[in-house]
Design a protein around this motif. Structure first.
Motif, PDB file in Angstrom:
ATOM      1  N   GLY A   1       7.092 -23.056  11.768  1.00 30.65           N
ATOM      2  CA  GLY A   1       7.054 -22.557  13.138  1.00 30.65           C
ATOM      3  C   GLY A   1       6.627 -23.630  14.117  1.00 30.65           C
ATOM      4  N   GLN A   2       6.559 -23.245  15.384  1.00 34.14           N
ATOM      5  CA  GLN A   2       6.231 -24.189  16.448  1.00 34.14           C
ATOM      6  C   GLN A   2       4.726 -24.344  16.578  1.00 34.14           C
ATOM      7  N   PRO A   3       4.277 -25.537  16.953  1.00 31.31           N
ATOM      8  CA  PRO A   3       2.839 -25.736  17.145  1.00 31.31           C
ATOM      9  C   PRO A   3       2.328 -24.913  18.324  1.00 31.31           C
ATOM     10  N   VAL A   4       1.137 -24.450  18.197  1.00 29.53           N
ATOM     11  CA  VAL A   4       0.530 -23.667  19.266  1.00 29.53           C
ATOM     12  C   VAL A   4      -0.027 -24.621  20.311  1.00 29.53           C
ATOM     13  N   SER A   5       0.271 -24.367  21.590  1.00 26.82           N
ATOM     14  CA  SER A   5      -0.185 -25.249  22.654  1.00 26.82           C
ATOM     15  C   SER A   5      -1.698 -25.231  22.751  1.00 26.82           C
ATOM     16  N   TYR A   6      -2.243 -26.364  23.204  1.00 28.68           N
ATOM     17  CA  TYR A   6      -3.695 -26.497  23.330  1.00 28.68           C
ATOM     18  C   TYR A   6      -4.210 -25.502  24.352  1.00 28.68           C
ATOM     19  N   GLY A   7      -5.236 -24.779  23.987  1.00 27.86           N
ATOM     20  CA  GLY A   7      -5.816 -23.808  24.901  1.00 27.86           C
ATOM     21  C   GLY A   7      -5.216 -22.429  24.756  1.00 27.86           C
ATOM     22  N   THR A   8      -4.150 -22.294  23.967  1.00 25.91           N
ATOM     23  CA  THR A   8      -3.537 -20.984  23.795  1.00 25.91           C
ATOM     24  C   THR A   8      -4.316 -20.184  22.768  1.00 25.91           C
ATOM     25  N   VAL A   9      -4.627 -18.963  23.099  1.00 26.01           N
ATOM     26  CA  VAL A   9      -5.372 -18.102  22.184  1.00 26.01           C
ATOM     27  C   VAL A   9      -4.387 -17.394  21.271  1.00 26.01           C
ATOM     28  N   SER A  10      -4.541 -17.577  19.997  1.00 26.86           N
ATOM     29  CA  SER A  10      -3.643 -16.962  19.020  1.00 26.86           C
ATOM     30  C   SER A  10      -4.246 -15.657  18.523  1.00 26.86           C
ATOM     31  N   ARG A  11      -3.397 -14.660  18.419  1.00 29.37           N
ATOM     32  CA  ARG A  11      -3.879 -13.374  17.919  1.00 29.37           C
ATOM     33  C   ARG A  11      -4.184 -13.447  16.427  1.00 29.37           C
ATOM     34  N   ASP A  12      -3.498 -14.297  15.736  1.00 25.61           N
ATOM     35  CA  ASP A  12      -3.701 -14.429  14.292  1.00 25.61           C
ATOM     36  C   ASP A  12      -4.359 -15.765  14.016  1.00 25.61           C
ATOM     37  N   PRO A  13      -5.642 -15.784  13.689  1.00 27.27           N
ATOM     38  CA  PRO A  13      -6.317 -17.075  13.459  1.00 27.27           C
ATOM     39  C   PRO A  13      -5.669 -17.871  12.358  1.00 27.27           C
ATOM     40  N   GLY A  14      -4.943 -17.245  11.489  1.00 32.36           N
ATOM     41  CA  GLY A  14      -4.327 -17.984  10.411  1.00 32.36           C
ATOM     42  C   GLY A  14      -3.193 -18.858  10.844  1.00 32.36           C
ATOM     43  N   LEU A  15      -2.664 -18.606  12.027  1.00 30.86           N
ATOM     44  CA  LEU A  15      -1.552 -19.426  12.506  1.00 30.86           C
ATOM     45  C   LEU A  15      -2.025 -20.789  12.996  1.00 30.86           C
ATOM     46  N   ARG A  16      -3.324 -20.943  13.196  1.00 30.50           N
ATOM     47  CA  ARG A  16      -3.812 -22.234  13.712  1.00 30.50           C
ATOM     48  C   ARG A  16      -5.059 -22.640  12.945  1.00 30.50           C
ATOM     49  N   PRO A  17      -4.880 -23.394  11.888  1.00 36.83           N
ATOM     50  CA  PRO A  17      -6.037 -23.830  11.107  1.00 36.83           C
ATOM     51  C   PRO A  17      -6.808 -24.905  11.872  1.00 36.83           C
ATOM     52  N   PRO A  18      -8.027 -25.207  11.471  1.00 34.31           N
ATOM     53  CA  PRO A  18      -8.824 -26.257  12.128  1.00 34.31           C
ATOM     54  C   PRO A  18      -8.112 -27.607  12.084  1.00 34.31           C
ATOM     55  N   LEU A  19      -8.453 -28.454  13.093  1.00 36.63           N
ATOM     56  CA  LEU A  19      -7.873 -29.791  13.127  1.00 36.63           C
ATOM     57  C   LEU A  19      -8.377 -30.606  11.940  1.00 36.63           C
ATOM     58  N   SER A  20      -7.559 -31.552  11.525  1.00 36.32           N
ATOM     59  CA  SER A  20      -7.948 -32.419  10.419  1.00 36.32           C
ATOM     60  C   SER A  20      -9.020 -33.399  10.863  1.00 36.32           C
ATOM     61  N   GLY A  21      -9.616 -34.091   9.896  1.00 35.87           N
ATOM     62  CA  GLY A  21     -10.649 -35.060  10.221  1.00 35.87           C
ATOM     63  C   GLY A  21     -10.146 -36.188  11.095  1.00 35.87           C
ATOM     64  N   SER A  22      -8.958 -36.685  10.811  1.00 29.68           N
ATOM     65  CA  SER A  22      -8.403 -37.774  11.628  1.00 29.68           C
ATOM     66  C   SER A  22      -8.078 -37.306  13.031  1.00 29.68           C
ATOM     67  N   GLN A  23      -7.639 -36.056  13.171  1.00 26.09           N
ATOM     68  CA  GLN A  23      -7.339 -35.537  14.502  1.00 26.09           C
ATOM     69  C   GLN A  23      -8.626 -35.359  15.318  1.00 26.09           C
ATOM     70  N   ASN A  24      -9.649 -34.832  14.671  1.00 27.00           N
ATOM     71  CA  ASN A  24     -10.935 -34.709  15.360  1.00 27.00           C
ATOM     72  C   ASN A  24     -11.475 -36.077  15.770  1.00 27.00           C
ATOM     73  N   ALA A  25     -11.354 -37.065  14.877  1.00 23.17           N
ATOM     74  CA  ALA A  25     -11.835 -38.416  15.182  1.00 23.17           C
ATOM     75  C   ALA A  25     -11.058 -39.014  16.340  1.00 23.17           C
ATOM     76  N   ALA A  26      -9.725 -38.837  16.342  1.00 19.06           N
ATOM     77  CA  ALA A  26      -8.905 -39.382  17.433  1.00 19.06           C
ATOM     78  C   ALA A  26      -9.265 -38.735  18.762  1.00 19.06           C
ATOM     79  N   LEU A  27      -9.462 -37.415  18.749  1.00 18.28           N
ATOM     80  CA  LEU A  27      -9.824 -36.721  19.986  1.00 18.28           C
ATOM     81  C   LEU A  27     -11.196 -37.178  20.491  1.00 18.28           C
ATOM     82  N   LYS A  28     -12.169 -37.330  19.587  1.00 19.47           N
ATOM     83  CA  LYS A  28     -13.496 -37.783  19.981  1.00 19.47           C
ATOM     84  C   LYS A  28     -13.457 -39.223  20.496  1.00 19.47           C
ATOM     85  N   LEU A  29     -12.671 -40.052  19.829  1.00 19.87           N
ATOM     86  CA  LEU A  29     -12.567 -41.453  20.250  1.00 19.87           C
ATOM     87  C   LEU A  29     -11.956 -41.553  21.636  1.00 19.87           C
TER      88      LEU A  29
END
Length: 329
Positions: free
Chosen positions: A156-184
C-alpha cells in the motif's frame, strides 16, 4: 550833530545884518545840514533797533537750538536704550537658538542611532526568518525522504506525515536509521540557526552532513581563539550556546578534531598543537554540560588541509576545529 546845528544858529545871528541873498544861501545850507543830521539820527536809531533785534533774534535761535539739542539728546538716549534692549533680546534669542540647535542635533543623533539599531534588528530578524524557512524546507525534505523509504505492512501507499491512521498496524514505528536521520536533521537546523544568530562571518563556519548518521561542524580558529591556543571569551560564549542546544540530544556522540596550518613543517609539533586545541574545546563543552564519556578529542596536524598552506589565506582556512556529531541508530 546838535553842536553843529547850534554853531550854525549862532553864525546866523551874528550875520543877521548880511544881505538877503547871502542869508538865503546860509538858510539853504542850514537846511541841508539839518536834513543830514536828521537822516544820520534816523539811520542811527534804525541801526540800534536792528542791532537790538539781531541780539534778540540770536537769543531766540539759541534757545530754540538748545531745546532742539535737548530733544535730540533725549531721542538719542531713548534710541540707545532701545538698541541695548534689542541687542539683549537678540543675544537671548541667539542663545535659545543655539540651545535648540544643540538639543535638536542631539535628538537627531539619537534618532539616527535608534534607526540604525532598528535596521540592524530588522536585518537580524529577516536573516532569522530566512534561516527558519531554510530549516523548515530541510525538515520537510528529510520527512519526505523518510516517508519515501517507509512502506506500511501489507503493501500500500505510505501514510503522510502527521496523518492519523485509524489502524495503528498500518504504520509501524520508524526504524533506527530513520529516527537517527530525522534527529540529525533537527540538530543541523538548530546549529545553523544558532551560528547565524551568533553573528559569525558566513564563511567562518560550516554545518553539513558527513555520511550516515553523522554531522560535521567546522569552525574557523578565529571563532574560538585569538592567540591560537587559549579559548577566547567570545569562543567560550559560542561553545556554551552550542552545549545548551546539544544537551537536548543526550545520545549524540562527539569527535573533536583540531587542525594545524602547515606553516611549521614539524609534523610532531603540528600533531601536538592541533591536539591541545581540540582538548581545550572538549574541556569547554564538558564544563557547559556535555557528557565527557561521549567526547573524543584529537588532532590531525596539517595532514587534512582544505586549502593551499603555501599562502596566508590557505593557512587561515586550514586552522580550524571540526566537531563530528554521531547519532546512534
Amino acid at each position: 550833530m546838535k553842536n553843529l546845528i547850534a554853531t550854525l544858529l549862532l553864525a546866523a545871528l551874528f550875520f543877521s545884518c548880511v544881505p538877503r541873498n547871502q542869508y538865503e544861501s546860509i538858510v539853504t545850507e542850514r537846511n541841508y545840514y539839518r536834513n543830514q543830521s536828521a537822516l544820520a539820527d534816523s539811520l542811527a536809531d534804525q541801526r540800534a533797533i536792528s542791532s537790538y533785534d539781531e541780539v534778540d533774534l540770536t537769543g531766540s535761535e539759541l534757545t530754540q537750538r538748545i531745546r532742539q539739542v535737548e530733544a535730540l539728546t533725549a531721542t538719542n538716549v531713548s534710541l540707545n536704550k532701545s538698541y541695548q534692549d534689542l541687542e539683549a533680546r537678540y543675544n537671548e534669542l541667539l542663545g535659545q537658538s543655539q540651545s535648540m540647535l544643540s538639543e535638536n542635533g542631539t535628538e537627531v543623533t539619537g534618532l539616527q542611532q535608534s534607526l540604525a539599531e532598528r535596521s540592524a534588528q530588522v536585518s537580524a530578524r529577516e536573516q532569522e526568518l530566512r534561516q527558519l524557512e531554510l530549516d523548515l524546507q530541510a525538515r520537510q525534505e528529510a520527512i519526505e525522504r523518510i516517508e519515501g523509504d517507509y512502506t506500511p505492512a501489507g503493501g500500500g501507499q505510505p501514510v503522510s506525515y502527521g496523518t492519523v491512521s485509524r489502524d495503528p498496524g498500518l504504520r509501524p514505528p520508524l526504524s533506527g536509521s530513520q529516527n537517527a536521520a530525522l534527529k540529525l536533521n533537527t540538530i543541523q537546523n538548530d546549529l545553523n540557526q544558532l551560528l547565524a544568530n551568533a553573528g559569525l562571518p558566513g564563511k567562518s563556519y560550516i554545518v553539513a552532513p558527513a555520511g550516515n548518521n553523522r554531522l560535521q561542524v567546522s569552525l574557523a580558529e578565529g571563532n574560538l581563539s585569538t592567540d591560537g591556543f587559549t579559548v577566547s571569551q567570545a569562543g567560550q560564549q559560542l561553545l556554551r550556546r552550542m552545549a545548551m542546544t546539544l544537551r537536548n540530544y543526550p545520545s549524540v556522540e562527539y569527535t573533536i578534531i583540531g587542525h594545524a596550518d602547515g606553516a611549521n613543517p614539524n609534523a610532531l609539533r603540528a600533531y601536538e598543537d592541533s591536539t591541545d586545541k581540540a582538548i581545550n574545546v572538549a574541556q569547554q563543552l564538558v564544563n557547559y554540560g556535555l557528557d565527557p564519556a561521549k567526547i573524543t578529542a584529537g588532532g590531525k596536524g596539517f595532514y587534512s588541509p582544505v586549502a593551499d598552506s603555501s599562502t596566508p589565506t590557505g593557512q587561515a582556512a586550514n586552522r580550524r576545529m571540526d566537531i563530528l556529531l554521531t547519532v546512534p541508530e
